[in-house]
Design a protein around this motif. Structure first.
Motif, short mmCIF file in Angstrom:
data_model
loop_
_atom_site.label_atom_id
_atom_site.label_comp_id
_atom_site.label_asym_id
_atom_site.label_seq_id
_atom_site.Cartn_x
_atom_site.Cartn_y
_atom_site.Cartn_z
N GLU A 187 0.81 -1.22 0.00
CA GLU A 187 0.00 0.00 0.00
C GLU A 187 0.84 1.27 0.00
O GLU A 187 0.46 2.29 -0.55
N ASN A 188 2.02 1.23 0.61
CA ASN A 188 2.85 2.42 0.73
C ASN A 188 3.61 2.76 -0.55
O ASN A 188 3.84 3.92 -0.85
N THR A 189 4.02 1.74 -1.30
CA THR A 189 4.83 1.99 -2.50
C THR A 189 4.07 1.70 -3.79
O THR A 189 4.58 2.00 -4.86
N ALA A 190 2.90 1.09 -3.68
CA ALA A 190 2.07 0.68 -4.82
C ALA A 190 2.71 -0.44 -5.64
O ALA A 190 2.22 -0.76 -6.72
N GLU A 191 3.79 -1.03 -5.16
CA GLU A 191 4.37 -2.18 -5.84
C GLU A 191 3.42 -3.36 -5.66
O GLU A 191 2.73 -3.47 -4.66
N ARG A 192 3.39 -4.24 -6.64
CA ARG A 192 2.45 -5.36 -6.56
C ARG A 192 2.95 -6.56 -7.35
O ARG A 192 3.75 -6.44 -8.26
N ILE A 193 2.44 -7.70 -6.96
CA ILE A 193 2.57 -8.93 -7.72
C ILE A 193 1.14 -9.29 -8.10
O ILE A 193 0.33 -9.60 -7.24
N ALA A 194 0.81 -9.17 -9.38
CA ALA A 194 -0.58 -9.30 -9.82
C ALA A 194 -0.71 -10.32 -10.94
O ALA A 194 0.21 -10.53 -11.72
N PHE A 195 -1.89 -10.91 -11.01
CA PHE A 195 -2.21 -11.90 -12.03
C PHE A 195 -3.52 -11.47 -12.71
O PHE A 195 -4.47 -11.11 -12.04
N LYS A 196 -3.55 -11.53 -14.04
CA LYS A 196 -4.80 -11.24 -14.75
C LYS A 196 -5.78 -12.39 -14.53
O LYS A 196 -6.89 -12.20 -14.09
N THR A 197 -5.36 -13.57 -14.89
CA THR A 197 -6.18 -14.76 -14.68
C THR A 197 -5.28 -15.90 -14.21
O THR A 197 -4.09 -15.93 -14.50
N LEU A 198 -5.88 -16.83 -13.48
CA LEU A 198 -5.16 -18.00 -13.00
C LEU A 198 -5.90 -19.25 -13.49
O LEU A 198 -7.11 -19.20 -13.73
N PRO A 199 -5.20 -20.37 -13.62
CA PRO A 199 -5.87 -21.59 -14.10
C PRO A 199 -6.93 -22.11 -13.14
O PRO A 199 -7.89 -22.73 -13.55
N ASN A 200 -6.73 -21.87 -11.82
CA ASN A 200 -7.71 -22.29 -10.82
C ASN A 200 -7.43 -21.56 -9.50
O ASN A 200 -6.43 -20.84 -9.39
N SER A 201 -8.29 -21.73 -8.53
CA SER A 201 -8.08 -21.15 -7.19
C SER A 201 -7.27 -22.12 -6.36
O SER A 201 -7.22 -23.31 -6.65
N GLY A 202 -6.67 -21.60 -5.30
CA GLY A 202 -5.89 -22.46 -4.41
C GLY A 202 -4.89 -21.65 -3.63
O GLY A 202 -5.01 -20.43 -3.50
N THR A 203 -3.88 -22.31 -3.09
CA THR A 203 -2.86 -21.67 -2.28
C THR A 203 -1.69 -21.24 -3.15
O THR A 203 -1.10 -22.05 -3.86
N ILE A 204 -1.37 -19.95 -3.07
CA ILE A 204 -0.23 -19.41 -3.81
C ILE A 204 0.94 -19.25 -2.84
O ILE A 204 0.78 -18.77 -1.73
N LYS A 205 2.12 -19.65 -3.31
CA LYS A 205 3.36 -19.51 -2.53
C LYS A 205 4.36 -18.74 -3.38
O LYS A 205 4.75 -19.19 -4.45
N VAL A 206 4.73 -17.55 -2.89
CA VAL A 206 5.73 -16.71 -3.55
C VAL A 206 7.02 -16.86 -2.75
O VAL A 206 7.05 -16.52 -1.56
N GLU A 207 8.07 -17.37 -3.37
CA GLU A 207 9.33 -17.56 -2.65
C GLU A 207 10.48 -17.56 -3.65
O GLU A 207 10.49 -18.37 -4.58
N GLY A 208 11.42 -16.64 -3.44
CA GLY A 208 12.58 -16.57 -4.32
C GLY A 208 12.18 -16.31 -5.75
O GLY A 208 11.45 -15.38 -6.06
N ASP A 209 12.64 -17.17 -6.64
CA ASP A 209 12.36 -17.02 -8.07
C ASP A 209 11.15 -17.84 -8.52
O ASP A 209 10.97 -18.05 -9.72
N SER A 210 10.34 -18.31 -7.57
CA SER A 210 9.21 -19.11 -7.98
C SER A 210 7.90 -18.59 -7.39
O SER A 210 7.88 -18.01 -6.30
#
Length: 132
Positions: free
Chosen positions: A62-85
């Motif tokens: 919220e402070n910098t407006a930086e984001r990791i965003a997705f237009k569409t995903l193949p399905n719902s579920g648990t997302i894990k963002v870590e390192g380069d993956s």
């Protein structure tokens, strides 16, 4: 004259000069834990959250407006963002990133920042504390 005697200087470059303190896991997006205030830098080591939709999913600073965003995903579920993956249920979803608005590799956090989720819930942020 001594041909074995040299003059000059040597510069040693350290690619990562930081010492690491223990990691802190937060279940809300407020980066206000006092243990984080005295650190030189903070690094988002891992973010885990559950999507509630297959479109418009994002993690936003919220402070910098930086984001990791997705237009569409193949399905719902648990997302894990870590390192380069970025994984959704073990599947690589990096190709689904909305690169027009995302700052995935440059995503940064600082003390007192607030992270929030769009079309997702139940976050767990693991913060790495860096000191010089």
């Amino acid at each position: 004259y001594d041909s074995w005697q040299g003059k000059g200087s040597i510069t040693i470059h350290c690619s990562d000069p930081f010492a690491r303190l223990s990691e802190i896991t937060l279940s809300n997006g407020k980066i206000t834990d006092e243990r984080l205030s005295s650190c030189y830098a903070l690094r988002l080591k891992r973010a885990i959250f559950i999507t509630t939709s297959t479109s418009g999913v994002a993690m936003v600073n919220e402070n910098t407006a930086e984001r990791i965003a997705f237009k569409t995903l193949p399905n719902s579920g648990t997302i894990k963002v870590e390192g380069d993956s970025i994984l959704l249920g073990g599947q690589n979803i990096v190709p689904y990133i909305d690169y027009q608005v995302s700052t995935w590799k440059e995503f940064s956090i600082h003390y007192s920042d607030t992270l929030y989720l769009k079309n997702a819930k139940d976050p767990a942020y693991t913060i790495e504390r860096l000191v010089l």
